[in-house]
Design a protein around this motif. Structure first.
Motif, PDB file in Angstrom:
ATOM      1  N   SER A 261       0.668  -1.067   0.290  1.00  0.00           N
ATOM      2  CA  SER A 261      -0.144  -0.148  -0.151  1.00  0.00           C
ATOM      3  C   SER A 261       1.142   1.343   0.084  1.00  0.00           C
ATOM      4  O   SER A 261       0.400   2.168  -0.680  1.00  0.00           O
TER       5      SER A 261
ATOM      6  N   SER B 176      -2.833   4.898   4.348  1.00  0.00           N
ATOM      7  CA  SER B 176      -3.200   3.967   5.279  1.00  0.00           C
ATOM      8  C   SER B 176      -5.103   4.609   4.088  1.00  0.00           C
ATOM      9  O   SER B 176      -6.349   3.827   4.704  1.00  0.00           O
TER      10      SER B 176
ATOM     11  N   ARG C 285      -5.694   1.681   2.582  1.00  0.00           N
ATOM     12  CA  ARG C 285      -5.909   0.147   3.196  1.00  0.00           C
ATOM     13  C   ARG C 285      -7.638   0.584   3.617  1.00  0.00           C
ATOM     14  O   ARG C 285      -8.217  -0.134   3.567  1.00  0.00           O
ATOM     15  N   GLN C 286      -7.812   1.950   4.337  1.00  0.00           N
ATOM     16  CA  GLN C 286      -9.014   2.098   4.518  1.00  0.00           C
ATOM     17  C   GLN C 286     -10.273   2.148   3.396  1.00  0.00           C
ATOM     18  O   GLN C 286     -11.015   0.979   3.397  1.00  0.00           O
TER      19      GLN C 286
ATOM     20  N   SER D 258     -10.271  -1.461   2.339  1.00  0.00           N
ATOM     21  CA  SER D 258     -11.643  -2.234   4.059  1.00  0.00           C
ATOM     22  C   SER D 258     -13.298  -2.264   3.729  1.00  0.00           C
ATOM     23  O   SER D 258     -13.342  -3.111   3.754  1.00  0.00           O
TER      24      SER D 258
ATOM     25  N   GLU E 281     -10.802  -7.583   2.257  1.00  0.00           N
ATOM     26  CA  GLU E 281      -9.822  -8.265   2.800  1.00  0.00           C
ATOM     27  C   GLU E 281      -8.853  -8.877   1.497  1.00  0.00           C
ATOM     28  O   GLU E 281      -8.895  -9.788   1.074  1.00  0.00           O
TER      29      GLU E 281
ATOM     30  N   GLY F  81      -5.155  -7.306   1.248  1.00  0.00           N
ATOM     31  CA  GLY F  81      -3.746  -7.655   1.131  1.00  0.00           C
ATOM     32  C   GLY F  81      -3.544  -8.311   1.939  1.00  0.00           C
ATOM     33  O   GLY F  81      -4.429  -8.852   2.912  1.00  0.00           O
TER      34      GLY F  81
ATOM     35  N   GLN G  96      -0.915  -9.055   4.848  1.00  0.00           N
ATOM     36  CA  GLN G  96       0.628  -8.905   6.046  1.00  0.00           C
ATOM     37  C   GLN G  96       2.491  -9.168   5.469  1.00  0.00           C
ATOM     38  O   GLN G  96       2.655 -10.084   4.988  1.00  0.00           O
TER      39      GLN G  96
ATOM     40  N   TYR H 196      -0.450  -6.448  -2.434  1.00  0.00           N
ATOM     41  CA  TYR H 196      -1.228  -6.769  -3.005  1.00  0.00           C
ATOM     42  C   TYR H 196      -1.123  -7.716  -3.893  1.00  0.00           C
ATOM     43  O   TYR H 196      -0.277  -6.996  -4.519  1.00  0.00           O
TER      44      TYR H 196
END
Lengths: 215, 215
Positions: free
Chosen positions: B34, B46, B49-50, B53, B57, B59, B61, B65
């Motif tokens: 990301s 962020s 990701r936000q 989301s 889901e 991605g 950790q 992606y």
């Protein structure tokens, strides 16, 4: 308030305010309250008051807005009263659609030249506008004196073309290619019209609506 | 999350994500974090990701992606995988530009017919698409079976045309006229491309930039 501090969402609503005010004037309406204007536009009165208060005091308690006055003030804020020169790069279908049909003057711009690389169109005159070869961009600078450029050519050459235009001194780009221009100079203003982003958004809401109805 | 509860600002970013993912895949990139994607797009990790989301889901950790997978998921969300039929009303310069150059299929739509009122274009075939007379809209419904209509005719008749199209059952409108359509049926999805709003916004920022530089 300093102009560059005003949120983009507010700015994006100003042209719409102007459009509604122009319609009202055409229908000989002289004044309107923020409540009535909000109802027409489908937004709240307080949104309108808040947006406009970024630029000054336009309404009067108990009277509302003088439409002619507010229209002029918005035109001033949007730069319509100080027309700038625009050249258009790409005289294909879309370029021709804009040259032939778009009311540039009403929106604060004046077309001074078109450029293309195709022998088929170079040398032609479209709705009074001459089409020059892109190789002659520099040669026609004294004549076209562009403040901004409109990109209606294929996206593959968009960034290279933008760089070249910035080198010759333009300060704004109206970008119709489906490419995000990679320009980092903060003095260059870019506005993009991404057709496919808009159509994909429509597709999203159509799918979402179908989902909701199926539930 | 229910799709109709997701903020419009998030939706408007999805096509842009898709565009960047397609470019990455073209350049044979398989995966991206990301952070890297954010840097490319000029937004924060962020934020990405936000936004994503809201839809699931995607991605992992430490891996980031999988671009091909995320591209397919976004295409699904935007309805590209379920192509819908579109008719275009107005075969002037702009209509022809769209018919001839715009990649409808890649954006989840299929052009099934064009309509106009001008004798000059009715009966013509533009890039393989037949132009019918607007009076024959109903007659060609079995053949065109439109899900949406694209409005590229003059703004003065936009609302009357939209009402007629809704009466024959279309559920979405891609509106290029410089008019806000007055449609209150919540089942009809409208997306507008307002050229002049975009150019006026450019004018605003050009004026604001000049002001700042003069200070």
């Amino acid at each position: 308030m300093k102009r560059d501090k005003i949120s983009r969402n507010v700015i994006l609503r100003l042209p719409r305010y102007l459009r509604y005010l122009e319609d009202l004037r055409k229908n000989d309406v002289d004044r309107i309250s923020s409540g009535e204007l909000g109802q027409l536009m489908g937004i709240t009165a307080s949104q309108i008051r808040q947006d406009l208060s970024c630029f000054g005091e336009f309404g009067q308690q108990g009277y509302g807005y003088n439409i002619e006055h507010l229209k002029e003030e918005l035109g001033e804020i949007l730069g319509i009263t100080r027309p700038q020169n625009a050249i258009i790069i790409g005289a294909g279908n879309l370029g021709r659609a804009l040259i032939g049909n778009f009311p540039f003057e009403r929106n604060g711009f004046r077309l001074t030249g078109a450029f293309d690389v195709s022998k088929v169109v170079v040398g032609a005159v479209i709705s009074g506008l001459e089409v020059y070869h892109m190789d002659d961009l520099e040669r026609y600078l004294p004549k076209t004196a562009p403040d901004i450029a409109i990109l209606t050519m294929p996206g593959g050459v968009a960034n290279a073309t933008a760089d070249r235009l910035i080198n010759v001194g333009i300060s704004g780009i109206w970008n119709f290619t489906n490419v995000d221009l990679k320009i980092t100079d903060p003095n260059i203003t870019i506005e993009s019209v991404h057709f496919s982003d808009s159509l994909l958004t429509l597709g999203y809401y159509l799918s979402a609506n179908t989902e909701t109805q199926e539930k």
